[in-house]
Design an enzyme around this catalytic site. Structure first.
Site, PDB file in Angstrom:
ATOM      1  N   ASP A 265      -3.392   2.221  -5.733  1.00 58.53           N
ATOM      2  CA  ASP A 265      -2.241   2.172  -4.974  1.00 58.53           C
ATOM      3  C   ASP A 265      -1.785   1.057  -4.034  1.00 58.53           C
ATOM      4  OD1 ASP A 265      -3.698   2.978  -2.884  1.00 58.53           O
ATOM      5  OD2 ASP A 265      -2.116   4.173  -1.920  1.00 58.53           O
ATOM      6  N   GLU A 266      -2.488  -0.129  -4.377  1.00 57.06           N
ATOM      7  CA  GLU A 266      -2.690  -0.828  -3.431  1.00 57.06           C
ATOM      8  C   GLU A 266      -2.738  -2.477  -4.273  1.00 57.06           C
ATOM      9  OE1 GLU A 266      -5.809  -2.586  -0.292  1.00 57.06           O
ATOM     10  OE2 GLU A 266      -5.961  -0.264  -0.882  1.00 57.06           O
TER      11      GLU A 266
ATOM     12  N   ASP B  80       0.786  -1.036  -0.013  1.00 54.22           N
ATOM     13  CA  ASP B  80      -0.154   0.232  -0.081  1.00 54.22           C
ATOM     14  C   ASP B  80       0.982   1.161   0.099  1.00 54.22           C
ATOM     15  OD1 ASP B  80      -1.717   2.052   0.503  1.00 54.22           O
ATOM     16  OD2 ASP B  80      -3.009   1.003   1.989  1.00 54.22           O
TER      17      ASP B  80
HETATM   18  P1  TTP Z   1      -5.234   5.696   0.611  1.00 63.20           P
HETATM   19  O1  TTP Z   1      -4.367   4.547   0.366  1.00 63.20           O
HETATM   20  O2  TTP Z   1      -6.298   5.199   1.274  1.00 63.20           O
HETATM   21  O3  TTP Z   1      -4.425   6.966   1.182  1.00 63.20           O
HETATM   22  P2  TTP Z   1      -3.111   7.439   0.903  1.00 63.20           P
HETATM   23  O4  TTP Z   1      -2.287   6.593   0.004  1.00 63.20           O
HETATM   24  O5  TTP Z   1      -3.085   8.831   0.582  1.00 63.20           O
HETATM   25  O6  TTP Z   1      -2.207   7.311   2.603  1.00 63.20           O
HETATM   26  P3  TTP Z   1      -1.868   6.161   3.198  1.00 63.20           P
HETATM   27  O7  TTP Z   1      -2.078   4.862   2.652  1.00 63.20           O
HETATM   28  O8  TTP Z   1      -0.622   6.219   3.656  1.00 63.20           O
HETATM   29  O9  TTP Z   1      -2.672   6.112   4.529  1.00 63.20           O
HETATM   30  O10 TTP Z   1      -5.734   6.278  -0.993  1.00 63.20           O
HETATM   31  C1  TTP Z   1      -4.774   6.171  -1.968  1.00 63.20           C
HETATM   32  C2  TTP Z   1      -5.207   7.370  -2.911  1.00 63.20           C
HETATM   33  O11 TTP Z   1      -6.585   7.539  -3.271  1.00 63.20           O
HETATM   34  C3  TTP Z   1      -4.670   8.738  -2.003  1.00 63.20           C
HETATM   35  O12 TTP Z   1      -3.392   8.937  -2.250  1.00 63.20           O
HETATM   36  C4  TTP Z   1      -5.739   9.608  -2.657  1.00 63.20           C
HETATM   37  C5  TTP Z   1      -6.885   8.868  -3.243  1.00 63.20           C
HETATM   38  N1  TTP Z   1      -8.107   8.988  -2.061  1.00 63.20           N
HETATM   39  C6  TTP Z   1      -9.077   9.877  -2.425  1.00 63.20           C
HETATM   40  O13 TTP Z   1      -9.114  10.698  -3.550  1.00 63.20           O
HETATM   41  N2  TTP Z   1     -10.110  10.059  -1.790  1.00 63.20           N
HETATM   42  C7  TTP Z   1     -10.217   9.497  -0.367  1.00 63.20           C
HETATM   43  O14 TTP Z   1     -11.119   9.625   0.581  1.00 63.20           O
HETATM   44  C8  TTP Z   1      -9.202   8.287   0.028  1.00 63.20           C
HETATM   45  C9  TTP Z   1      -9.264   7.663   1.259  1.00 63.20           C
HETATM   46  C10 TTP Z   1      -8.055   8.330  -1.088  1.00 63.20           C
HETATM   47 CA    CA Z   2      -2.051   4.176   0.333  1.00 63.59          CA
END
Ligand code: TTP
Ligand code: CA
Length: 423
Positions: A130-131, A22
């Protein structure tokens, strides 16, 4: 709903090594890739952040910005109250760089990461931009899984330049919790024997599928941690939550039978099962192969897949992966044939020590409707797909037999990565 694992000799979760990747504050990390000055600074990426706009929401905040209480899905006004624009206060460190969402760029970065993950996995399942989950059972072993995880992080960092958190565990749900456990830049390895202890102290909300409402309902029942949940009476859980209750109970115990399956239609379906050490009792191997053949044929039928190729995989010590396959003149759906061909192909290994046996059907064809789905299939599906069936990408079944040998050099690659050098 337990499937093949109810069959004696069918694979268990302990057979797999699953890695969950992730990316950390992904959009913000992407922005930092092309704008050096954002590194180490609070960064907020969102919709409606173009200069002059006051409405919109935060997509993500860098970890520096999260310190100020700015987070995903927060409205722009609130974010701006906590962290004004750096552009308007150039000398004030309690401010952030705001950047609009640029999906096209993030997709490009994601594709670069995906390419690396594809090289490192037996099977890759992308869950979002991103996962991803990687089945890396054939690529590593529990004793060196930490080095392997570090290697994955390092490759992403060196070749793409964005940070990732990685969790390694015997199944998908535990791997996901592990990757989240030490963010950002985390690496958490949970070998099979540690799963219950790892999960026990965590709040129930950390378990995949348990949202705030369910978590509150569980708290009312006196169940606060995964350990409480694992010890709760399954009948009570079922009466309160139906089938989901069983699911929660299993996940809290670290059981998750889902297999890492690539998106889209599988190219092949397979099942395999490891022995406890290497066995020389060929009858035991045959018995297990029979069960695996039955499970694979059943799965193919359920997916309405016809197969032309039937194959086996036999792993002999130390790590020699032997595959044998036979291709038929036309596609069939015949469970007896899967069994008889698999057993025929196994014959040549009679008398050898065997660590693992697998059965596979390949050269799949689907009904016409499914075929159309296949053709129109694209990325960006619906995220995590609940209970899935086994499939592997790439077709290793061939008419001519082939032996893949994992050399000591390859094993060493993951064993001797220097500690902490990914920092
Ligand atoms: P996440 O993996 O939830 O968050 P992140 O990568 O920003 O942070 P981390 O994993 O380190 O906690 O989401 C991945 C991407 O998806 C994030 O960079 C932006 C997008 N996103 C949105 O556009 N809206 C949202 O509500 C969320 C949760 C994520
Ligand atoms: Ca993430």
């Amino acid at each position: 709903m337990p499937r093949g694992e109810t069959l004696p000799g069918a694979p268990t979760a302990e057979d797999r090594i699953v890695l969950h990747v992730d990316m950390d504050s992904f959009y913000a990390s992407c922005e930092r890739l092309r704008e050096q000055k954002l590194r180490g600074e609070p960064v907020v990426v969102g919709m409606g952040y173009e200069a002059g706009e006051q409405s919109g929401a935060v997509a993500t905040a860098s970890y520096e910005a999260r310190e100020y209480g700015v987070e995903s899905a927060m409205g722009i006004e609130t974010a701006l109250e906590r962290l004004p624009r750096r552009a308007e206060h150039p000398d004030d460190p309690d401010t952030a760089y705001y950047r609009p969402v640029d999906m096209e760029f993030y997709q490009d970065v994601s594709a670069d990461v995906r390419e690396i993950l594809g090289e490192l996995a037996d099977t890759l399942r992308e869950v979002s931009i991103d996962e991803a989950y990687l089945d890396v059972t054939e690529r590593t072993a529990w004793e060196v899984a930490e080095g392997f995880g570090r290697h994955v992080k390092q490759r992403i960092d060196r070749e793409v330049g964005v940070p990732a958190s990685v969790g390694v565990a015997p199944n998908m749900s535990t791997a996901k919790i592990a990757s989240d456990h030490d963010k950002p830049d985390g690496l958490v390895v949970v070998p099979p024997e540690d799963v219950e202890d790892f999960l026990a102290p965590l709040p129930v909300a950390d378990i995949h599928g348990i949202g705030p409402v369910t978590a509150d309902a569980l708290t009312d029942m006196g169940i606060e941690t995964a350990g409480d949940l694992a010890e709760a009476d399954p009948t009570t859980l079922r009466s309160k939550f139906g089938e989901r209750g069983d699911e929660f109970h299993r996940r809290a115990r670290g059981e998750d039978p889902r297999e890492v399956e690539p998106r889209g239609k599988p190219k092949s379906l397979s099942r395999e099962s490891a022995f406890d050490g290497a066995v020389e009792d060929f009858e035991a191997v045959v018995e297990r192969a029979r069960n695996l053949a039955g499970a694979v044929a059943e799965r193919a039928r359920r997916r309405e897949a016809l197969y032309r190729t039937i194959g086996v995989k036999v792993v002999t010590p130390p790590f020699d992966v032997n595959t044998r396959a036979k291709t038929l003149p036309g596609p069939v759906d015949e469970p007896e044939l899967v069994e008889s061909i698999a057993l025929d192909l196994l014959e040549e290994f009679d008398g050898e020590p065997i660590r693992k046996v697998g059965v596979r059907v390949a050269n799949l064809s689907f009904s016409e409707r499914d075929q159309t789905d296949l053709d129109s299939w694209e990325y960006g599906g619906t995220g995590d797909s609940g209970d899935v069936e086994s499939a592997e990408d790439g077709d290793r079944s061939e008419e001519s037999p082939r032996v893949e040998r994992y050399t000591n050099d390859q094993a060493r690659l993951f064993e001797y990565e220097p500690d902490g050098s990914d920092k």
